[in-house]
Enzyme design. Structure first.
Site, PDB file in Angstrom:
ATOM      1  CE  LYS A  87      22.082  19.793 -18.528  1.00 32.88           C
ATOM      2  NZ  LYS A  87      22.148  19.400 -19.946  1.00 32.88           N
TER       3      LYS A  87
HETATM    4  O1  G3P Z   1      19.899  15.627 -21.687  1.00 36.97           O
HETATM    5  C1  G3P Z   1      20.917  14.704 -21.532  1.00 36.97           C
HETATM    6  C2  G3P Z   1      21.363  14.250 -22.844  1.00 36.97           C
HETATM    7  O2  G3P Z   1      21.956  15.263 -23.585  1.00 36.97           O
HETATM    8  C3  G3P Z   1      22.103  13.000 -22.876  1.00 36.97           C
HETATM    9  O3  G3P Z   1      21.516  12.308 -23.883  1.00 36.97           O
HETATM   10  O4  G3P Z   1      21.366  10.659 -25.645  1.00 36.97           O
HETATM   11  O5  G3P Z   1      23.609  11.532 -24.936  1.00 36.97           O
HETATM   12  O6  G3P Z   1      22.313  10.009 -23.457  1.00 36.97           O
HETATM   13  P1  G3P Z   1      22.255  11.059 -24.507  1.00 36.97           P
END
Ligand code: G3P
Length: 218
Positions: A87
């Protein structure tokens, strides 16, 4: 559409895997920290543990922000397990690293995508997956799903093979709308996957079937 779970929690990964509909896992340093996984050795071991639970791709994020560092880290991560996807953040050095890994035949996931221009660059660099963060766009009153739609249109115009991995999915409606648009993959919490099960008429219908069956057997 592939279903990935976005967590570093092994119990939740096991639960999703047991459902039989899981295609992979995404993690990031914040999700690792949330589970108390810190320090290079522990993080590396955690990636291996995740790979041993699931059958599909497991995204492992580099911490370096320079090309040489990303290549060094990415190679080490990719060598951990055949399921590892490196990643890489959407920054200038990241584009170079994506191209490098693409030429080497190593799978990548370009993360932190918030615009169509970034999506176009990720595809040009040969990313395997690219991750637009739809929930975080919604958080700032910008339509995250609209971004997925625009990227789908651009990629289809040119036949880019980079897979749209809708990330920062927060709930079931995100999953359903992503499926309607044609995202290749969605990654979200376990609740966004298990939530798809729920319908009150299913519960009422099943209760009635079981009740009528037991009447017939009295
Ligand atoms: O896959 C991306 C993710 O981990 C971010 O999610 O909910 O922190 O915006 P969030």
């Amino acid at each position: 559409m592939k279903f990935f779970i976005d967590t570093a929690n092994l119990d939740q990964i096991r639960e999703a895997q047991a459902l039989g509909v899981l295609d992979g896992v995404t993690t990031n340093p914040s999700l690792m920290a949330k589970e108390g996984i810190t320090g290079e050795k522990n993080i590396i071991q955690h990636y291996v543990d995740i790979c041993n639970i699931v059958d599909g791709d497991v995204s492992a994020e580099v911490i370096s922000v320079d090309f040489d560092g990303m290549v060094r880290e990415g190679k080490a991560l990719a060598a951990l397990h055949p399921q590892i996807v490196v990643k890489i953040p959407m920054i200038e050095e990241g584009i170079k690293a994506l191209k490098y890994f693409s030429d080497e035949g190593i799978k990548t996931n370009c993360t932190l995508i918030f615009s169509t221009g970034q999506a176009l660059l990720a595809a040009k660099a040969g990313a395997t997956y690219m991750s637009p963060f739809i929930g975080r766009l919604d958080d700032i009153s910008t339509d995250g799903l609209n971004l997925i739609q625009e990227i789908r249109e651009i990629y289809d115009n040119y036949g880019f093979e980079t897979q749209i991995l809708a990330a920062s999915v927060r709930h079931t409606m995100h999953v359903i709308e992503c499926a309607k648009i044609g995202a290749d993959v969605m990654t979200g919490p376990l609740s966004s996957i298990k939530g798809l099960l729920n319908h009150p008429l299913t519960d009422i219908g099943l209760a009635k079937f079981l009740e009528d069956y037991s009447k017939g057997n009295q």
